[in-house]
Each structure stands twice: as C-alpha cells, then as structure tokens.
Write a protein that holds these residues in place. Structure first.
Motif, PDB file in Angstrom:
ATOM      1  N   ARG A  70       0.827  -1.210   0.000  1.00  0.00           N
ATOM      2  CA  ARG A  70       0.000   0.000   0.000  1.00  0.00           C
ATOM      3  C   ARG A  70       0.860   1.258   0.000  1.00  0.00           C
ATOM      4  O   ARG A  70       0.580   2.224  -0.701  1.00  0.00           O
ATOM      5  CB  ARG A  70      -0.936   0.003   1.218  1.00  0.00           C
ATOM      6  CG  ARG A  70      -2.224  -0.777   0.948  1.00  0.00           C
ATOM      7  CD  ARG A  70      -3.127  -0.760   2.154  1.00  0.00           C
ATOM      8  NE  ARG A  70      -2.904  -1.947   2.959  1.00  0.00           N
ATOM      9  CZ  ARG A  70      -3.217  -2.053   4.250  1.00  0.00           C
ATOM     10  NH1 ARG A  70      -3.744  -1.034   4.895  1.00  0.00           N
ATOM     11  NH2 ARG A  70      -3.021  -3.181   4.889  1.00  0.00           N
TER      12      ARG A  70
ATOM     13  N   GLU B 282       1.075   3.863  -3.315  1.00  0.00           N
ATOM     14  CA  GLU B 282       0.805   5.283  -3.123  1.00  0.00           C
ATOM     15  C   GLU B 282       1.933   6.131  -3.731  1.00  0.00           C
ATOM     16  O   GLU B 282       1.689   7.104  -4.441  1.00  0.00           O
ATOM     17  CB  GLU B 282       0.697   5.547  -1.605  1.00  0.00           C
ATOM     18  CG  GLU B 282       0.358   6.958  -1.212  1.00  0.00           C
ATOM     19  CD  GLU B 282      -1.045   7.356  -1.626  1.00  0.00           C
ATOM     20  OE1 GLU B 282      -1.884   6.451  -1.822  1.00  0.00           O
ATOM     21  OE2 GLU B 282      -1.271   8.563  -1.780  1.00  0.00           O
TER      22      GLU B 282
ATOM     23  N   ARG C  68       1.734   5.916  -7.547  1.00  0.00           N
ATOM     24  CA  ARG C  68       0.603   6.721  -8.018  1.00  0.00           C
ATOM     25  C   ARG C  68       0.935   8.210  -8.029  1.00  0.00           C
ATOM     26  O   ARG C  68       0.522   8.943  -8.912  1.00  0.00           O
ATOM     27  CB  ARG C  68      -0.595   6.498  -7.097  1.00  0.00           C
ATOM     28  CG  ARG C  68      -1.753   5.791  -7.759  1.00  0.00           C
ATOM     29  CD  ARG C  68      -2.947   5.757  -6.831  1.00  0.00           C
ATOM     30  NE  ARG C  68      -3.277   4.389  -6.466  1.00  0.00           N
ATOM     31  CZ  ARG C  68      -3.210   3.895  -5.234  1.00  0.00           C
ATOM     32  NH1 ARG C  68      -2.842   4.637  -4.223  1.00  0.00           N
ATOM     33  NH2 ARG C  68      -3.526   2.640  -5.015  1.00  0.00           N
ATOM     34  N   GLU C  69       1.673   8.642  -7.025  1.00  0.00           N
ATOM     35  CA  GLU C  69       1.961  10.077  -6.873  1.00  0.00           C
ATOM     36  C   GLU C  69       3.068  10.568  -7.800  1.00  0.00           C
ATOM     37  O   GLU C  69       3.251  11.760  -7.952  1.00  0.00           O
ATOM     38  CB  GLU C  69       2.378  10.377  -5.426  1.00  0.00           C
ATOM     39  CG  GLU C  69       1.189  10.471  -4.505  1.00  0.00           C
ATOM     40  CD  GLU C  69       1.612  10.723  -3.066  1.00  0.00           C
ATOM     41  OE1 GLU C  69       2.828  10.844  -2.799  1.00  0.00           O
ATOM     42  OE2 GLU C  69       0.713  10.773  -2.219  1.00  0.00           O
TER      43      GLU C  69
END
Ligand SMILES: [Zn+2]
Length: 216
Positions: free
Chosen positions: A86, A90, A93-94
């Motif tokens: 997770r 993240e 994705r960023e």
C-alpha cells in the motif's frame, strides 16, 4: 468481522508492522504514532540510475523502517507485504512521470527462495500491483547466487559482484515495453542497474524502479 478472523485476532493480535506495537483494530497494519513519524523519502531527489531512468522510494531505510524490513526479510514476517504494498503503490501513483507497461521485481535465486520460503520482492510487487489494479509479472530469473551486496563496499565492487547474476525469463513479453522493477531496499543501485541492463538487452524499451526503502 467474522468469527474466524475475530478468533485469529485473539490468538495473533494484529501488530504495527513498523514498531510491533499491538493494534486495536486489524485493518491498517500500522499505528498512528509510526505513521506520523515515518521517514518518508523525498522523491524530488529521486535517484537516477546509470542504466534505468530513475528510482523512487517510499521510505528511508532507517530506524523502525529498517528493523521492520529486516523482520520481513529474515524473520518470516512475509505478511508485511500487504502493508508495504500500500505504501509503495501510493508512492508510484503520486509520481508524475511513472509510465510503464509491466510491473515486475528483482528476484531471489531459487536456492535462496527455497531457504527463505518466499521471495520478498515478488510479494511486494504482487501487493503493490494489486493496489494499482494490475498484476506483477516475472521478467527476470537470478541464475546464480552472489555474495550479499550488503557485505561489499563501493559501487564498483558491488557491480562486479552482481554482473551476470540475472537473465531475462520472458524476452517476448518485454519487447518494446517499459518495465517497472520493484525491490525492497536499494543502496547503491548496482543490482537495479544490472537488472535494467539485462531487460534492455532483451528488448525492453525502458526500465523504471520503485523500492520500499532506500539508504539516506
Ligand atoms: Zn507503530
């Protein structure tokens, strides 16, 4: 919560993956105190490789993060992968210029995997890919064991040690594709550079890397 998972929590109370404190609820996997103080990596200063485009990291390899990853790799805490995944997803994705076609990982040799019982980078790649609605695919095989990179000195020594340790397992799959290579920890990038050069020689169009933690 079902009766079975209630019972499991009673027997094996969920603990924070970082500080190992017992948690009240089983959903997150980390405690509030750790999340506030975790050493999140600054990806403005992400590492450029000699062969791959760049490498982003979720965290710095220090303090509770380091101790957590050591339990993950050497003390059987393979279930940490879900929580780590997770964090890593993240971070991926960023990242604005994270363009890739295939998610893969830096594999262990089959001998090392048998000994450990799992390949920690593969579990991490699976977990991160799941969070990104994707699947991780094998692209590399480690064909020989080398001396642990952490036991060696500078980059030159590490590069020489790791040369020829990997081969592309699925060249037709990666031809013309950009591969996102996942690993747990990076320090000098020698391993990632070697893996990237194997993938590029086998026809990949580019290689990017994402790791859970990197040296400060
Ligand atoms: Zn904690």
């Amino acid at each position: 919560m079902g009766l079975f998972s209630w019972f499991l929590d009673l027997l094996f109370p969920p603990k924070c993956v970082f500080c190992a404190k017992i948690l009240d609820k089983s959903d997150d996997g980390w405690c509030d105190k750790c999340v506030e103080s975790l050493p999140f990596a600054d990806n403005q200063g992400r590492q450029d490789g000699e062969v791959f485009d760049f490498c982003i990291a979720s965290l710095y390899y220090t303090g509770v993060v380091r101790r957590s990853i050591l339990r993950y790799k050497f003390a059987g805490a393979s279930y940490y992968a879900d929580v780590y995944g997770r964090f890593l997803a993240e971070c991926i994705r960023e990242c604005p210029d994270m363009e890739y076609d295939i998610i893969s990982w830096v594999p262990l040799s089959s001998k090392r995997e048998r000994k450990r019982g799992y390949d920690q980078a593969m579990l991490l790649a699976d977990a991160a890919a799941f969070e990104l609605n994707d699947v991780a695919t094998e692209t590399l095989v480690k064909i020989r064991d080398v001396q642990a990179q952490s036991e060696l000195g500078d980059r030159t020594e590490r590069s020489a040690n790791i040369r020829g340790a990997y081969t592309a397992s699925n060249p037709e799959l990666i031809t013309g594709k950009r591969v996102l290579l996942i690993d747990d920890v990076v320090t000098t990038c020698s391993t990632l550079d070697e893996c990237a050069s194997v993938l590029l020689s086998a026809g990949a169009a580019g290689v990017l890397c994402a790791v859970l933690a990197r040296g400060e």
